[in-house]
Design a protein around this motif. Structure first.
Motif, short mmCIF file in Angstrom:
data_model
loop_
_atom_site.label_atom_id
_atom_site.label_comp_id
_atom_site.label_asym_id
_atom_site.label_seq_id
_atom_site.Cartn_x
_atom_site.Cartn_y
_atom_site.Cartn_z
N GLY A 185 -30.57 32.69 -4.89
CA GLY A 185 -30.81 33.91 -5.65
C GLY A 185 -31.12 33.65 -7.10
N ILE A 186 -30.42 32.69 -7.70
CA ILE A 186 -30.65 32.37 -9.11
C ILE A 186 -32.04 31.78 -9.29
CG2 ILE A 186 -29.95 30.86 -11.00
CD1 ILE A 186 -27.11 31.07 -9.98
N MET A 187 -32.42 30.86 -8.42
CA MET A 187 -33.71 30.21 -8.57
C MET A 187 -34.86 31.18 -8.37
SD MET A 187 -32.96 26.55 -6.73
CE MET A 187 -34.67 26.07 -6.80
N GLU A 188 -34.66 32.20 -7.57
CA GLU A 188 -35.72 33.19 -7.35
C GLU A 188 -35.93 34.04 -8.60
OE1 GLU A 188 -35.63 33.97 -2.54
OE2 GLU A 188 -34.33 35.16 -3.83
N MET A 189 -34.93 34.12 -9.46
CA MET A 189 -35.06 34.92 -10.68
C MET A 189 -35.45 34.10 -11.90
SD MET A 189 -31.96 37.68 -10.43
CE MET A 189 -30.82 36.62 -9.58
N ALA A 190 -35.15 32.79 -11.87
CA ALA A 190 -35.40 31.94 -13.04
C ALA A 190 -36.89 31.73 -13.27
CB ALA A 190 -34.70 30.60 -12.85
N ASP A 191 -37.27 31.76 -14.55
CA ASP A 191 -38.65 31.43 -14.93
C ASP A 191 -38.76 29.94 -15.26
OD1 ASP A 191 -39.88 34.08 -14.85
OD2 ASP A 191 -38.52 34.54 -16.50
N ILE A 192 -37.71 29.42 -15.91
CA ILE A 192 -37.67 28.00 -16.24
C ILE A 192 -36.24 27.50 -16.01
CG2 ILE A 192 -37.95 26.24 -18.04
CD1 ILE A 192 -40.00 28.03 -19.38
N ILE A 193 -36.10 26.40 -15.29
CA ILE A 193 -34.80 25.75 -15.10
C ILE A 193 -34.73 24.57 -16.05
CG2 ILE A 193 -33.37 24.40 -13.52
CD1 ILE A 193 -34.37 26.13 -11.25
N GLU A 228 -50.05 29.56 -12.44
CA GLU A 228 -49.92 28.30 -11.70
C GLU A 228 -48.94 27.36 -12.42
OE1 GLU A 228 -50.44 26.12 -8.45
OE2 GLU A 228 -51.48 28.02 -8.80
N GLY A 229 -48.03 26.78 -11.65
CA GLY A 229 -47.08 25.84 -12.23
C GLY A 229 -45.74 26.43 -12.59
N PHE A 230 -45.59 27.74 -12.47
CA PHE A 230 -44.31 28.41 -12.77
C PHE A 230 -43.78 29.06 -11.50
CE2 PHE A 230 -46.09 28.09 -17.00
CZ PHE A 230 -44.98 27.86 -17.80
N PRO A 231 -42.45 29.16 -11.41
CA PRO A 231 -41.41 28.64 -12.31
C PRO A 231 -41.34 27.12 -12.24
CG PRO A 231 -40.42 29.57 -10.35
CD PRO A 231 -41.88 29.89 -10.26
N LYS A 232 -40.78 26.50 -13.29
CA LYS A 232 -40.73 25.05 -13.34
C LYS A 232 -39.38 24.57 -13.83
CE LYS A 232 -44.22 24.43 -15.96
NZ LYS A 232 -45.26 23.73 -16.73
N ALA A 233 -39.10 23.30 -13.57
CA ALA A 233 -37.85 22.66 -14.00
C ALA A 233 -38.19 21.61 -15.05
CB ALA A 233 -37.14 22.03 -12.81
N MET A 234 -37.32 21.52 -16.07
CA MET A 234 -37.53 20.57 -17.16
C MET A 234 -36.19 19.99 -17.59
SD MET A 234 -40.05 22.95 -19.50
CE MET A 234 -40.35 21.63 -20.66
N THR A 235 -36.22 18.84 -18.26
CA THR A 235 -35.00 18.25 -18.81
C THR A 235 -34.97 18.47 -20.31
OG1 THR A 235 -36.08 16.10 -19.09
CG2 THR A 235 -34.84 16.47 -17.04
N VAL A 236 -33.75 18.70 -20.83
CA VAL A 236 -33.55 18.84 -22.27
C VAL A 236 -32.24 18.16 -22.65
CG1 VAL A 236 -34.82 21.01 -22.52
CG2 VAL A 236 -32.37 21.07 -22.03
#
Length: 327
Positions: A185-193, A228-236
């Motif tokens: 459910g969270i991942m379906e709502m997230a724009d960027i992880i 295209e390319g969203f949602p996406k996961a990134m490291t910070v």
């Protein structure tokens, strides 16, 4: 209370007036609610459309550290940033620690930043019921970015998604197990992880975690509000302030695409409709706290417990008292 004077001071970017106005909209007193409604109506159409960013994540993932580093980066660019941080309230005493300013010491001293911790009170979802109105006040004040930090994960994502333009999910490296129950459910709502703490010994683990989530995101059904390319996961790394610029570039690109494609305006309209219905629901619930109605509910509750009347029949009687039952 001089609402016209408070309105003018907010439009002149008087920070004390903004703080007082947020206190006003958070109050549950009937006279304060009337004044708050008058103030918000008088401010409608003033100020600017800020970029509303909702942020959530498990406790200990580093939300406060990320917000401080991210906020400092934005203010260095000349942007004005407001942080609305919702702290959990005790179910026993009703109190909250409200310690966000102490955790964001540098940002709290920045003249281009404003941090307002608020208690979640009894509202489900970790977002104070009046946070949306506080966001409107911050927009009228002239902030460019409003960050809305929720208590944790779960129901809060649904609520914060209905008052933000972008929703960020902050995760820790190799922290998947505690998210299993709500991950989809969270991942379906997230724009960027954003996988935080990508530094030191955890950097390689963070990279693997990011890759795992990037793969999981590709399996989700494509949403119409995503290019295209969203949602996406990134490291910070909020501690080393690494990856913040890149994540801001991605947020900006997504925002610009949604504006140009019309999704921004459609989303804002849908959110306004959602909050209209939510206010009606909350108003109906408030009627149940009316003295006569509450006494009747208590009496009927005792009869239901004793088996003298069914729950459905008792509920029909209460709704009949409110004159909300039409058929």
């Amino acid at each position: 209370m001089d609402i016209a004077d408070l309105r003018d001071r907010i439009l002149k970017q008087d920070r004390r007036a903004l703080a007082r106005a947020i206190t006003l909209v958070e109050s549950a007193r009937a006279d304060h609610r009337a004044h708050a409604g008058e103030l918000l109506e008088s401010l409608r159409g003033n100020g600017k459309q800020a970029l509303r960013i909702g942020l959530s994540g498990t406790p200990g993932v580093g939300k406060s550290t990320f917000i401080e580093s991210f906020g400092m980066m934005l203010t260095a660019k000349g942007l004005k940033v407001a942080v609305l941080a919702v702290d959990p309230s005790s179910a026993r005493s009703g109190g909250s620690i409200l310690g966000d300013k102490t955790r964001m010491e540098r940002l709290s001293r920045d003249p281009n930043a404003f941090i307002r911790p608020s208690p979640s009170q009894s509202h489900l979802g970790g977002v104070a019921r009046r946070t949306r109105e506080a966001v409107a006040l911050c927009e009228a004040f002239g902030f460019d970015v409003v960050l809305i930090e929720t208590v944790g994960v779960g129901q809060s994502e649904t609520v914060v998604a209905e008052m933000s333009d972008l929703f960020l999910l902050l995760l820790a490296p190799a922290g998947g197990d505690e998210l299993q129950g709500v991950k989809r459910g969270i991942m379906e709502m997230a724009d960027i992880i954003l996988v935080n703490k990508a530094d030191g010994e955890l950097k390689s683990t963070a990279m693997r975690t990011c890759a795992d989530y990037a793969g999981a995101l590709r399996l989700l059904r494509k949403r119409p509000q995503d290019p295209e390319g969203f949602p996406k996961a990134m490291t910070v790394s909020a501690l080393q302030e690494d990856g913040l610029e890149k994540s801001w570039d991605e947020m900006t690109a997504l925002t610009e695409w949604r504006r140009e494609s019309g999704h921004w305006d459609m989303r804002r309209s849908a959110q306004a409709d959602y909050w209209f219905h939510e206010e009606v629901r909350q108003g109906v619930l408030a009627l149940l706290e009316n003295g006569d109605v509450k006494a009747a509910i208590d009496q009927l509750g005792a009869r239901v417990s004793a088996g003298e009347v069914t729950p459905s029949a008792a509920a029909d009687r209460v709704l009949g008292m409110l004159d909300l039952k039409t058929g």
